[in-house]
Design an enzyme around this catalytic site. Structure first.
Site, PDB file in Angstrom:
ATOM      1  N   LYS A   1      19.679  14.107 -22.109  1.00 51.87           N
ATOM      2  CA  LYS A   1      19.900  15.421 -21.458  1.00 51.87           C
ATOM      3  C   LYS A   1      19.004  16.419 -21.851  1.00 51.87           C
ATOM      4  CE  LYS A   1      23.351  18.061 -23.666  1.00 51.87           C
ATOM      5  NZ  LYS A   1      23.028  19.449 -23.609  1.00 51.87           N
ATOM      6  N   ASN A   2      18.739  16.728 -22.969  1.00 51.67           N
ATOM      7  CA  ASN A   2      18.044  17.854 -23.577  1.00 51.67           C
ATOM      8  C   ASN A   2      16.529  17.668 -23.025  1.00 51.67           C
ATOM      9  OD1 ASN A   2      20.430  19.061 -24.206  1.00 51.67           O
ATOM     10  ND2 ASN A   2      20.360  18.720 -26.524  1.00 51.67           N
TER      11      ASN A   2
ATOM     12  N   ARG B   1      23.278  26.828 -21.537  1.00 54.20           N
ATOM     13  CA  ARG B   1      21.974  27.656 -21.887  1.00 54.20           C
ATOM     14  C   ARG B   1      20.551  27.074 -21.606  1.00 54.20           C
ATOM     15  NH1 ARG B   1      20.943  31.318 -26.233  1.00 54.20           N
ATOM     16  NH2 ARG B   1      18.953  31.116 -27.070  1.00 54.20           N
TER      17      ARG B   1
ATOM     18  N   CYS C   1      27.725  31.323 -27.672  1.00 54.14           N
ATOM     19  CA  CYS C   1      28.581  30.374 -27.413  1.00 54.14           C
ATOM     20  C   CYS C   1      29.259  29.848 -28.792  1.00 54.14           C
ATOM     21  CB  CYS C   1      28.031  29.105 -26.818  1.00 54.14           C
ATOM     22  SG  CYS C   1      26.943  28.223 -27.919  1.00 54.14           S
TER      23      CYS C   1
ATOM     24  N   ARG D   1      23.165  32.735 -30.850  1.00 55.19           N
ATOM     25  CA  ARG D   1      22.236  32.216 -29.872  1.00 55.19           C
ATOM     26  C   ARG D   1      21.208  33.256 -29.376  1.00 55.19           C
ATOM     27  NH1 ARG D   1      23.796  26.563 -27.344  1.00 55.19           N
ATOM     28  NH2 ARG D   1      21.590  26.152 -27.898  1.00 55.19           N
TER      29      ARG D   1
ATOM     30  N   ILE E   1      17.721  35.534 -27.851  1.00 50.70           N
ATOM     31  CA  ILE E   1      16.440  35.124 -27.272  1.00 50.70           C
ATOM     32  C   ILE E   1      15.347  35.698 -27.451  1.00 50.70           C
ATOM     33  CG2 ILE E   1      17.857  34.384 -24.943  1.00 50.70           C
ATOM     34  CD1 ILE E   1      17.352  37.090 -23.887  1.00 50.70           C
ATOM     35  N   ASP E   2      15.161  36.170 -28.712  1.00 57.07           N
ATOM     36  CA  ASP E   2      14.202  37.002 -29.012  1.00 57.07           C
ATOM     37  C   ASP E   2      12.883  36.302 -29.000  1.00 57.07           C
ATOM     38  OD1 ASP E   2      15.717  35.750 -31.192  1.00 57.07           O
ATOM     39  OD2 ASP E   2      14.100  36.571 -32.658  1.00 57.07           O
ATOM     40  N   LEU E   3      12.945  35.155 -29.517  1.00 58.50           N
ATOM     41  CA  LEU E   3      11.583  34.092 -29.458  1.00 58.50           C
ATOM     42  C   LEU E   3      11.321  33.927 -28.217  1.00 58.50           C
ATOM     43  CD1 LEU E   3      12.662  31.671 -32.433  1.00 58.50           C
ATOM     44  CD2 LEU E   3      11.183  33.668 -32.454  1.00 58.50           C
TER      45      LEU E   3
ATOM     46  N   ASP F   1      22.877  18.717 -33.964  1.00 62.73           N
ATOM     47  CA  ASP F   1      23.484  18.147 -32.683  1.00 62.73           C
ATOM     48  C   ASP F   1      24.195  16.814 -33.364  1.00 62.73           C
ATOM     49  OD1 ASP F   1      22.920  19.996 -31.104  1.00 62.73           O
ATOM     50  OD2 ASP F   1      21.329  19.137 -30.116  1.00 62.73           O
TER      51      ASP F   1
ATOM     52  N   ARG G   1      29.794  17.395 -20.386  1.00 60.99           N
ATOM     53  CA  ARG G   1      28.418  18.124 -20.488  1.00 60.99           C
ATOM     54  C   ARG G   1      27.355  17.053 -20.677  1.00 60.99           C
ATOM     55  NH1 ARG G   1      27.922  23.563 -22.821  1.00 60.99           N
ATOM     56  NH2 ARG G   1      26.017  23.087 -22.229  1.00 60.99           N
TER      57      ARG G   1
HETATM   58  N1  EPU Z   1      16.827  31.146 -32.130  1.00 56.44           N
HETATM   59  C1  EPU Z   1      16.589  32.470 -32.403  1.00 56.44           C
HETATM   60  N2  EPU Z   1      15.843  33.054 -31.305  1.00 56.44           N
HETATM   61  C2  EPU Z   1      15.838  32.779 -29.999  1.00 56.44           C
HETATM   62  C3  EPU Z   1      15.896  31.252 -30.049  1.00 56.44           C
HETATM   63  C4  EPU Z   1      16.705  30.424 -31.071  1.00 56.44           C
HETATM   64  O1  EPU Z   1      16.820  33.011 -33.543  1.00 56.44           O
HETATM   65  O2  EPU Z   1      15.078  33.327 -29.354  1.00 56.44           O
HETATM   66  C5  EPU Z   1      17.412  30.496 -33.401  1.00 56.44           C
HETATM   67  C6  EPU Z   1      18.996  29.714 -32.901  1.00 56.44           C
HETATM   68  O3  EPU Z   1      20.082  30.867 -33.070  1.00 56.44           O
HETATM   69  C7  EPU Z   1      19.393  28.771 -33.707  1.00 56.44           C
HETATM   70  C8  EPU Z   1      17.671  28.159 -33.895  1.00 56.44           C
HETATM   71  O4  EPU Z   1      16.735  29.151 -33.649  1.00 56.44           O
HETATM   72  O5  EPU Z   1      19.537  29.099 -34.994  1.00 56.44           O
HETATM   73  C9  EPU Z   1      17.439  26.952 -33.055  1.00 56.44           C
HETATM   74  O6  EPU Z   1      17.688  27.095 -31.867  1.00 56.44           O
HETATM   75  P1  EPU Z   1      17.178  26.566 -30.660  1.00 56.44           P
HETATM   76  O7  EPU Z   1      16.442  27.709 -29.911  1.00 56.44           O
HETATM   77  O8  EPU Z   1      16.025  25.556 -30.972  1.00 56.44           O
HETATM   78  O9  EPU Z   1      18.121  26.088 -29.571  1.00 56.44           O
HETATM   79  P2  EPU Z   1      18.076  25.633 -28.141  1.00 56.44           P
HETATM   80  O10 EPU Z   1      16.627  25.486 -27.860  1.00 56.44           O
HETATM   81  O11 EPU Z   1      18.772  27.079 -27.375  1.00 56.44           O
HETATM   82  C10 EPU Z   1      18.411  23.125 -27.871  1.00 56.44           C
HETATM   83  C11 EPU Z   1      19.581  22.292 -27.519  1.00 56.44           C
HETATM   84  C12 EPU Z   1      20.729  22.394 -28.372  1.00 56.44           C
HETATM   85  C13 EPU Z   1      20.419  22.217 -29.810  1.00 56.44           C
HETATM   86  C14 EPU Z   1      19.034  22.961 -30.257  1.00 56.44           C
HETATM   87  C15 EPU Z   1      18.557  22.786 -31.671  1.00 56.44           C
HETATM   88  C16 EPU Z   1      19.153  22.158 -25.275  1.00 56.44           C
HETATM   89  C17 EPU Z   1      19.374  22.380 -23.898  1.00 56.44           C
HETATM   90  N3  EPU Z   1      19.917  22.411 -26.234  1.00 56.44           N
HETATM   91  O12 EPU Z   1      19.028  24.586 -27.954  1.00 56.44           O
HETATM   92  O13 EPU Z   1      21.549  21.365 -28.091  1.00 56.44           O
HETATM   93  O14 EPU Z   1      21.345  22.334 -30.798  1.00 56.44           O
HETATM   94  O15 EPU Z   1      18.221  22.984 -29.416  1.00 56.44           O
HETATM   95  O16 EPU Z   1      18.037  21.448 -31.799  1.00 56.44           O
HETATM   96  O17 EPU Z   1      18.076  21.530 -25.359  1.00 56.44           O
HETATM   97  C18 EPU Z   1      23.771  20.245 -27.749  1.00 56.44           C
HETATM   98  O18 EPU Z   1      22.861  19.476 -26.816  1.00 56.44           O
HETATM   99  O19 EPU Z   1      24.702  20.124 -27.856  1.00 56.44           O
HETATM  100  C19 EPU Z   1      23.041  21.462 -28.041  1.00 56.44           C
HETATM  101  C20 EPU Z   1      23.438  22.758 -28.411  1.00 56.44           C
END
Ligand code: EPU
Length: 419
Positions: free
Chosen positions: A22-23, A91, A115, A120, A122-124, A306, A398
């Protein structure tokens, strides 16, 4: 709405097959926005999230055709607005931002929002695209971004909680059509990022180092369509490994990528579970009493967040004390209360969960709060005495393809009912 009914305690045995990831699929579907050529993607899992992404692509102007074998995406992107209704449910949709900027020079993408697994931010994502020469603002819940020309640069993309999978994906997808060289330092190393890099390369992108913390991209003028087969879902595979361990079963998990699961397999070995590679499959056997062990989740190749909830379900029935810390999503503990309804002894103390393993869990009505928490409840239900009802299983749909069908195939008694 539907619920799962599970009659626990049935012996589980046999083979269970893992679907496409999925991811990895979600950003790859988003990457098809980067070309006017035809993309064919096979082994796409039939999930609510992949359907949502296809809907979003259609809303942006693409033609998406689906058969059981493949998803075919053609046509050009015409619209730069990713609507709140689609982005807020998932997301993963936020990763259309990078491709829209690369293809159209502008994007209006709804913010994904928080969520139940945490805030979560989006600063990065913002930092990454802005360093490529994008002007971006937030207005009325939308990211408004535009650029005259994307320019390659060197950037550091690490954050407080480590690297970000989808921020790395967004920057990669913008940088492949940028002018010059982009270097992403502290990029996410998850296999899903590697897959995206492979897909972009197949489209003609010049990209190196995907799957490592340093990705180097040399922008090209144009990308072509391509044909690609999705690899298997490491989190679904890990969920089945943990289920087999919790049910003390002998199960062959078909199409499980052993290399992607090393942190989990290492932990399973240390607590007494036999896990062996069998060609492209992984076999799990439990012959002795298991021992508890602590985990701390980290970005890949560390123990994945996860799989944290599913590991907690295993520890809940492993006598002794274990401690779980989630360093990726420190508040991802909604499943504690539901597991406790089934007789687990788990308490949260500051940032950790302390689990006192019990001999037996008991079936109960419980509520799914998010995708992986739901998977933990399924594991708990399958090894409990009595009947478990899991409400709100749309969360499971999902991310787990035909879960009830697959579990029935290894002897579980699980079926759906309307609420
Ligand atoms: N973070 C920031 N700033 C940002 C983005 C992320 O501080 O701009 C933080 C997050 O709050 C978290 C960490 O960085 O503490 C890692 O988050 P990441 O951005 O890697 O998560 P994501 O890319 O939004 C994906 C998966 C998630 C999985 C995470 C971590 C998808 C669609 N989602 O989310 O999957 O938990 O990576 O591996 O790829 C799931 O499948 O159940 C799921 C939640």
């Amino acid at each position: 709405m539907e619920k799962f009914i599970i009659e626990g305690g049935k012996p589980l045995k046999g083979e269970i097959k893992v679907s496409g990831s999925k991811n990895a699929t979600l950003p790859i579907l988003a990457a098809t926005l980067l070309t006017d050529g035809i993309c064919e993607i096979r082994n796409v899992p039939r999930l609510r999230d992949t359907m949502t992404m296809c809907k979003l692509l259609r809303s942006l102007g693409k033609t998406v055709e689906m058969t059981p074998q493949k998803v075919t995406i053609s046509g050009s992107v015409k619209n730069h607005i990713a609507d709140y209704k689609l982005v807020s449910t998932m997301r993963g949709s936020f990763c259309v931002l990078g491709p829209l900027l690369a293809k159209l020079g502008k994007a209006k993408v709804s913010m994904p929002g928080g969520c139940v697994i945490g805030v979560r931010p989006i600063d990065l994502h913002m930092k990454g695209i802005m360093s490529l020469g994008v002007k971006a603002d937030i207005d009325a819940g939308y990211v408004l971004a535009q650029t005259n020309k994307l320019k390659g640069t060197q950037m550091y993309l690490g954050g407080t909680f480590g690297s970000s999978v989808l921020a790395t994906a967004n920057v990669m997808m913008a940088a492949v059509l940028a002018h010059g060289e982009t270097v992403i330092e502290s990029a996410a190393c998850e296999p899903e990022v590697e897959d995206l890099g492979n897909f972009l390369s197949a489209m003609g992108a010049k990209i190196q180092g995907h799957g490592t913390p340093r990705i180097v991209i040399n922008g090209v003028r144009k990308l072509n369509g391509t044909s690609y087969k999705m690899g298997s879902d490491r989190i679904e595979a890990g969920t089945f490994l943990l289920l087999a361990a919790a049910a003390k079963s002998d199960i062959l998990v078909k199409e499980a990528n052993y290399t992607h699961l090393l942190a989990l397999i290492d932990k399973l070995h240390s607590i007494g579970v036999e896990v062996t590679r069998d060609g492209s499959d992984v076999r799990v056997k439990v012959k002795k009493t298991l021992r508890p062990a602590n985990i701390v989740t980290h970005p890949h190749p560390g123990f994945p967040t996860d799989l944290q909830a599913q590991y907690m379900a295993l520890m809940a029935i492993t006598p002794g004390v274990s401690i779980i810390t989630d360093r990726v999503f420190p508040d991802r503990f909604m499943h504690i209360a539901e597991l406790n309804r089934m007789g687990a002894q788990i308490r949260r103390d500051a940032g950790v969960a302390i689990i006192e393993g019990v001999k037996q869990l008991y079936g109960a009505p419980v509520m799914a709060s998010d995708l992986r928490a739901s998977a933990a409840l399924v594991i708990a239900g399958l090894v409990s005495r009595g009947k478990t009802e899991i409400h709100r299983i749309y969360h499971l749909d999902r991310g787990y393809e035909d879960l009830d069908g697959k579990l029935s195939g290894i002897g579980a008694k699980v079926y759906r009912e309307k609420e």
